[in-house]
Design a protein around this motif. Structure first.
Motif, short mmCIF file in Angstrom:
data_model
loop_
_atom_site.label_atom_id
_atom_site.label_comp_id
_atom_site.label_asym_id
_atom_site.label_seq_id
_atom_site.Cartn_x
_atom_site.Cartn_y
_atom_site.Cartn_z
N UNK A 142 1.04 -1.23 -0.18
CA UNK A 142 0.01 0.06 -0.57
C UNK A 142 0.94 1.06 -0.12
N UNK A 143 0.27 2.66 -0.33
CA UNK A 143 1.50 3.35 -0.50
C UNK A 143 1.65 3.86 1.03
N UNK A 144 1.83 4.78 1.30
CA UNK A 144 2.94 4.85 2.46
C UNK A 144 2.25 6.09 3.33
N UNK A 145 1.46 6.97 2.25
CA UNK A 145 0.82 7.94 2.67
C UNK A 145 -0.93 7.58 3.84
N UNK A 146 -0.77 6.09 3.44
CA UNK A 146 -1.92 5.58 4.06
C UNK A 146 -1.72 5.15 5.50
N UNK A 147 -2.59 6.28 6.42
CA UNK A 147 -2.17 5.74 7.70
C UNK A 147 -1.61 4.33 8.28
#
Lengths: 460, 460
Positions: free
Chosen positions: B69-74
């Motif tokens: 998953x994107x590392x932006x996601x909490x």
């Protein structure tokens, strides 16, 4: 002396101070011995020891008479001529005398009921010139005689206090306080009471340097520099435990002074039935090793007994037979080493640690040696090879009865005597008439103060 | 790879290398899972682990598929949405799946006979940015995949060698070598044979820093710095003893290579009669403590079992019951702590050490407390008060059955489980069907090499 307690005063007058008759009687014997020595023209007589210093306890019958020879005389001549003179003096007074040997030979004689030592020594000009320990004694006597005035009662109290506490005597069995040490301590602190006040707070090492002239460092817990010899510790014989016992006695006496602190207790023997009952209730195992007492003096034999007991205890402990208590006794005929064990029997297997695996040569030897054994192992623990091996001795009695105990450090005379005849007893069979007092004491260990407190039911 | 032994080649082709069909079959399953993940538009699929690296041993059926998953996601969103996606993927393939939990939750599913882990993680740009251990795994896979060409057979040999030696796995029970560690060791030394040549001479600490970028000091005996993370020791789980076992296996194999080093041995159970006979011949005492297995994963429970076993062994040793060997096993239903003792019974008395006599306040308290006891003491030994006191536990079984074992450091979950239900077994009664293999192993401790050597009668 001010501040003496009433019962102390009673003790002194009733029990400790020699009577006028006793003094005169001993002084008379001493005078005649000195006259005989001086009349020989070969040596000068001198009374030394507690009788010379007026610090002997009533009833003591030990008279030390020194024969002072010229220091020009060679050592060999002193040993032969000195002993010859001592012998001829003794012969003139009594048929009951014989030669004894400490650092040098001397004559012990019974003269009119008094136990007299006639000791040849050199009459050196000052303590720095002494050639052996006996030469020092006259200096001790001169030193104490000069200074002890007014404190002789204090010395008598201290000696009796130490005797009753079981800590009097610098012999190897006691490892306690010599008479000279008692005198110096009383002198240094100015009396019996101030000594106890100080001793109650002692914490080793305690260093007392009356002459302020110590000429070396000492390792013993109690150090009292000899005022006549800066290189000698008068308290060298005092063990840590005798020192601690003196400290607790001092505290106990100051808290609750009583005659009990001066009453000498007998060693009560136990009987075989007592011992059997005791062992049953304690659930421990008892072994005694006995052998003929080596034909040497206590000062030679006792340290070897001590060393042997320690070495055999270590062997037992190392072999898994945990020792609860071990002690020794030198009897006139036989010696006994006594071991009370927590563990008497062990399984027929044991762990055997090998080398670290990283030590390739030794590790491979070890693995090769044990890998076909029917027992588990070798396995690896904490990086080392470990394996199980059969245990050599599964019963403590088998180990004690094996020649293994001859190869531990027992001291030469003990080893020789053990080698000739050596008997291992077990359980209640350890009881022997000759050692019944020793065995009773072995099982009733208490510090001197605890013993006194338990004898005083009021405080329980 | 040159220098391969003929039987090694046979092993590889016959037993270790996955067949073309196996590869295709697994690749097909993996492909379809990845397609499904990528089609979701929420994450990118990636096969990691030994299947991705081509280093799995024939017959292994463990497929690790990561959902990046994107590392932006909490973090919270990753845990819920990541798990939801993993669950929906699994559901599309099989009804046989469930949630599991390591550092983070993931889905374990059985897809067409293959054991699949679907693990959500962050798709970080470089290893320095990882947020948790799972994020690191894709980097390991990329690193190994890039470099392992030509050495995959060596990895297969090493893995099988380590499995057969009982040292494969970084889990808490094994404390051995992980698959990734095996791969790095083969890479670093350039093959199975050169690795063994080096390991035969290892001596801890051994430090291998492939990336030459170690960013801290490590205390473990074997240190292999992670080439994708300079602050991580890939060999952190390897205990000193597993390392030593690898060293001895390496030496043994180089001395006399054989198929035996690759043959996985079963744990042979013992029967109750075996155990009774064994105990009779060993003369030791055996105690088992059993309790319901705490409802947590092995990585949580096993360290607590280890700690409990150590703490109870210490308690036994301290109480005089010498422990010969102790071990633990986590079963599905119950756990067992097993103690073999050298000493099972002790006398009803014991020594009790008090303060030094010089420490006046404590010394007098101690003497006061014990001086009226019917047992010997207090007496003075080495300057301290010592006395005899009644022993609280005279039988090891009484101690193990007492609440005392709850107060030693057992770890929370073990203590809770012990507190609820706890059963002490003794002697041959320790035998339990569930633990019959464990008990057999307990009594046949041998290092891996000794086990192999004993299985090869030619050398005996």
């Amino acid at each position: 002396m001010s501040g003496r307690l009433p019962f102390e005063e009673q003790l002194l007058s009733g029990q400790l101070r020699p009577s006028a008759e006793e003094r005169e009687y001993i002084a008379g014997v001493a005078r005649r011995l000195l006259d005989a020595i001086n009349a020989s023209g070969k040596a000068t007589g001198m009374v030394v020891g507690s009788i010379a210093r007026n610090t002997w306890v009533k009833g003591d019958r030990d008279l030390d008479v020194f024969l002072l020879f010229s220091p020009e005389m060679p050592r060999e001549a002193l040993e032969t001529e000195g002993l010859a003179l001592a012998r001829s003096i003794a012969r003139a007074f009594t048929p009951m005398f014989h030669e004894k040997y400490a650092e040098h030979p001397y004559i012990n004689a019974n003269v009119e009921g008094i136990d007299v030592d006639l000791v040849p020594c050199y009459n050196v000009a000052s303590a720095e010139h002494i050639q052996s320990a006996v030469d020092r004694t006259p200096f001790h006597t001169r030193y104490i005689t000069d200074k002890i005035n007014g404190l002789t009662d204090d010395v008598l109290l201290l000696k009796q206090f130490a005797k009753a506490g079981g800590i009097y005597g610098s012999d190897q069995m006691t490892e306690g306080f010599s008479g000279y040490l008692c005198e110096l301590l009383v002198l240094h602190y100015g009396g019996f009471a101030p000594l106890l006040a100080a001793a109650a707070e002692w914490r080793p090492p305690v260093i007392i340097d009356i002459g302020k002239h110590a000429a070396k460092k000492f390792d013993e817990p109690l150090v009292v520099i000899d005022p006549v010899d800066p290189r000698r510790n008068v308290a060298a014989a005092v063990s840590l435990d005798r020192m601690a016992e003196f400290v607790e006695l001092a505290r106990g006496y100051r808290d609750a002074p009583s005659e009990e602190f001066f009453r000498i207790r007998k060693e009560y023997p136990c009987c075989p039935a007592d011992l059997a009952a005791l062992l049953a209730s304690r659930g421990t195992s008892l072994y005694a090793v006995t052998f003929a007492t080596p034909p040497f003096i206590e000062e030679i034999v006792v340290p070897q007994l001590k060393r042997s007991t320690g070495a055999i205890s270590d062997l037992l402990d190392r072999s898994g037979f945990a020792v609860h208590h071990a002690h020794y006794r030198m009897g006139p005929g036989r010696c006994m080493l006594l071991f009370e064990l927590i563990i008497d029997e062990l399984p027929p297997i044991r762990r055997h640690e090998g080398p670290p695996v990283w030590n390739r040569v030794n590790a491979e030897k070890f693995r090769e040696k044990y890998r076909t054994s029917p027992l588990p192992g070798p396995f690896i623990e904490n990086g080392r090879y470990v394996t199980e091996v059969p245990r050599e001795f599964t019963r403590a009695g088998d180990l004690i009865s094996s020649p293994a105990i001859l190869s531990v450090g027992t001291g030469r005379h003990v080893r020789e005597s053990l080698g000739k005849d050596w008997c291992v007893l077990e359980g209640a069979d350890c009881w022997q008439e000759e050692f019944s007092g020793f065995i009773a004491t072995f099982f009733s260990r208490r510090s001197p103060l605890v013993r006194i407190e338990r004898d005083r039911p009021g405080r329980e």
